[in-house]
Design a protein around this motif. Structure first.
Motif, PDB file in Angstrom:
ATOM      1  N   ASP A 152       0.830  -1.208   0.000  1.00  0.00           N
ATOM      2  CA  ASP A 152       0.000   0.000   0.000  1.00  0.00           C
ATOM      3  C   ASP A 152       0.863   1.257   0.000  1.00  0.00           C
ATOM      4  N   HIS A 153       1.924   1.252   0.810  1.00  0.00           N
ATOM      5  CA  HIS A 153       2.809   2.411   0.913  1.00  0.00           C
ATOM      6  C   HIS A 153       3.486   2.702  -0.427  1.00  0.00           C
ATOM      7  N   LEU A 154       3.990   1.667  -1.071  1.00  0.00           N
ATOM      8  CA  LEU A 154       4.673   1.855  -2.350  1.00  0.00           C
ATOM      9  C   LEU A 154       3.711   2.359  -3.424  1.00  0.00           C
ATOM     10  N   ARG A 155       2.487   1.835  -3.412  1.00  0.00           N
ATOM     11  CA  ARG A 155       1.508   2.281  -4.394  1.00  0.00           C
ATOM     12  C   ARG A 155       1.198   3.762  -4.197  1.00  0.00           C
ATOM     13  N   GLN A 156       0.991   4.170  -2.947  1.00  0.00           N
ATOM     14  CA  GLN A 156       0.680   5.574  -2.651  1.00  0.00           C
ATOM     15  C   GLN A 156       1.839   6.498  -3.002  1.00  0.00           C
ATOM     16  N   ALA A 157       3.068   5.993  -2.841  1.00  0.00           N
ATOM     17  CA  ALA A 157       4.246   6.802  -3.147  1.00  0.00           C
ATOM     18  C   ALA A 157       4.580   6.802  -4.634  1.00  0.00           C
TER      19      ALA A 157
END
Length: 346
Positions: free
Chosen positions: A132-137
């Protein structure tokens, strides 16, 4: 050796050498060849940090891979090796980050300092903060494994649901009616590791379909845990004649426990599961198993990540693998239950 020395020997400016290395501005073929001859003579290799500043690439990918416990299992090491080998073919280095959660400092440094061009994530959970973090970033990443929202992501995965079910059907076809399932450690199941959950789902649905009597167990990733788990299986239901496992690290202990209990494999007890081929072949008798294609999965993950880096606007792509069961020597027809009388086994 630096760019200044190359420029002096080639009789050109430092900026010309820089442009020739980075390709940011055109340089004549004669000048480029002159610079290349000096580089070849000197054995010059551009500093990685300087190269990253020049072209925006580090030529490094991150492998975010938390160990399951206090060590990496044999299968995990197979995956690490496959990613490193595949990355080298694309001229990429690999930076290993043993990050397990979104707040992990190693994971944060990997992102915040842009040490890598993209990341490959392993030990995926159905709900995974890292993904989720990588997608948002907007950070390029590929998973080896699938979250619950895999249709929107880049990944290569193993169909644990289908493979566990195939193992159950194989045993049922051999006449086994009482089967145990040996899963990954309990804390991994609680954390939502997708392989553990999907494997369990495939096992229970296939067992229900075949009308089998089953029990399921969590087991630590080591041989002593495997032996203790096998002892518990036979204590809970001595009539059990077979098991399916996702836990290759516990396999040696399972075999040891069967030997200690006087159960011969496969005459008295059959064992199968989802295990890397080379590990299935290290036990005696060799394990009938759906062989995990670690080398292929690592290569596909690297190829997907390189594709994503080269084509940032490309739609998500993924591969779901379901290798057939390799028939070896650890499964056979069900023996009469040690707890059943003649009428029950007739």
């Amino acid at each position: 050796m630096n760019i200044g020395e190359i420029a002096r020997r080639a009789g050109v400016s430092r900026s010309t050498v820089s442009y020739a290395l980075s390709g940011k501005r055109p340089v004549s073929d004669d000048t480029r060849q002159k610079i290349q001859r000096v580089i070849d003579e000197l054995g010059y290799r551009p500093n990685a940090s300087a190269r990253a500043l020049a072209n925006g690439r580090t030529n490094t990918i991150g492998l975010v891979f938390p160990p399951a416990g206090n060590h990496y299992t044999g299968m995990q090491l197979d995956f690490i090796g496959s990613v490193v080998e595949a990355a080298a073919a694309f001229d990429y280095d690999v930076l290993l980050s043993p990050s397990g959660v979104d707040s992990d400092r190693s994971f944060q440094r990997l992102l915040g300092e842009r040490r890598v061009d993209g990341a490959i994530l392993m030990e995926i959970r159905l709900a995974d903060d890292r993904v989720d973090h990588l997608r948002q970033a907007g950070f390029p990443a590929v998973c080896i494994g699938r979250t619950a929202h895999a249709e929107d992501e880049w990944w290569v995965g193993l169909d644990h649901t289908a493979l566990a079910a195939a193992c159950v059907h194989h045993l049922a076809d051999l006449g086994h009616r009482r089967i145990a399932f040996v899963n990954r450690p309990e804390r991994m199941v609680r954390a939502g590791y997708e392989s553990a959950h999907r494997g369990l789902d495939g096992f229970t649905k296939a067992a229900a379909e075949r009308g089998l009597i089953v029990r399921t167990y969590c087991c630590g990733d080591d041989a002593p845990s495997g032996q203790a788990c096998l002892e518990q299986i036979l204590h809970d239901d001595p009539a059990t004649t077979a098991l399916v496992t996702l836990n290759e690290a516990a396999l040696g202990g399972i075999y040891r426990g069967l030997a200690a209990s006087g159960r011969h494999v496969p005459r008295d007890f059959s064992v199968t599961g989802v295990v890397a081929g080379r590990w299935a072949e290290t036990v005696t008798p060799q394990l009938t198993a759906a062989d995990v294609p670690a080398e292929r999965m690592g290569r596909l993950a690297v190829e997907l990540l390189v594709e994503r880096l080269d084509h940032p606007e490309a739609p998500p792509c993924h591969h779901l693998l379901a290798p057939p069961i390799s028939l070896r020597a650890s499964t056979g027809p069900a023996a009469p239950s040690p707890q059943a009388g003649p009428e029950a086994t007739a």
